[in-house]
Design an enzyme around this catalytic site. Sequence first.
Site, short mmCIF file in Angstrom:
data_model
loop_
_atom_site.label_atom_id
_atom_site.label_comp_id
_atom_site.label_asym_id
_atom_site.label_seq_id
_atom_site.Cartn_x
_atom_site.Cartn_y
_atom_site.Cartn_z
CG ASP A 51 -1.78 1.21 1.34
OD1 ASP A 51 -2.65 1.35 0.47
OD2 ASP A 51 -1.60 2.04 2.25
CD GLU A 94 -5.16 0.44 -3.95
OE1 GLU A 94 -6.36 0.41 -3.73
OE2 GLU A 94 -4.35 0.93 -3.14
CG ASP A 147 -1.46 3.19 5.81
OD1 ASP A 147 -2.55 3.54 5.31
OD2 ASP A 147 -0.63 3.99 6.27
#
Length: 268
Positions: A57, A141, A223
């Site tokens: 992340d 991501e 996170d």
Amino acid sequence: MYLAKIGKLKIVWSRELPAIPSSVTVIKDSAHRYFLSFVVEIQPETLPKTDNSVGIDLGIKTFATLSDGQKIDGPKPLKKRIKKYRKLSKSLSKRTRGSKQYEKARLKIAKFHAKLKDTRTDFLHKLSTEIIRENQTIVLEDLNVSGMVKNRKLSRAISDLGWKKFRTLLEGKAEKYGREFRVIDRWQPTSQVCSCCGFRGGKLDLSVREWECLNCGRKHDRDTNAAINILVAGGHSETKNGHGGKHKTTAKVAAAYEMSTHRGATAR
Ligand SMILES: [Zn+2]
């Protein structure tokens, strides 16, 4: 190295050339530094297989949070040198555009920025190598920096962090070392879902760093929870190319990777 019309350059090798290059590209940046990028053929070096996989992340405060709970801060080179930066830009604002003094002041600022960039690039290289070495599958991501933030100031801060470059490096190194690199859709609610039971808790304000799942009671670091969800989403996704599945390294990406790792010579 002798270049026509430029003259002799003192070379600083970033590393030894593994083979005789077939071509070379010369780039001059705004700080008047020359970079030589060589094209060489290499044998892929496959790393020994590992069972580890990781979800990552990316954030503004903490550069990267890994699904195993590790938090990695990025370098903040500007913060330490903010006084110097103010002095340089003040001196530039006093000069008349086009004058010799102006060019001198501009070059000083360009050199200053080049130094900051080098610090960041070095950090991104080290981190991406470490992550690739330790993991067989790496899930990130999808990042759409320009579309994500309309705010220009924030957008600039994010591009300064080097998310895009980090992705390019991971992708290139995964290809080189025989690792699997996956990108999941950025619209998956990675920070809203409990990674423990799958309960969807709803949107969290950015200021909320820790939360407790209303369903199973598990306490989450925002996170780390997101990083675990990214890893899970990457493992179960069926779609291809950038929207969940295995992301193929394109020639363009490979070229960008070459550019950033095979910097041949630097002249200052
Ligand atoms: Zn839960």
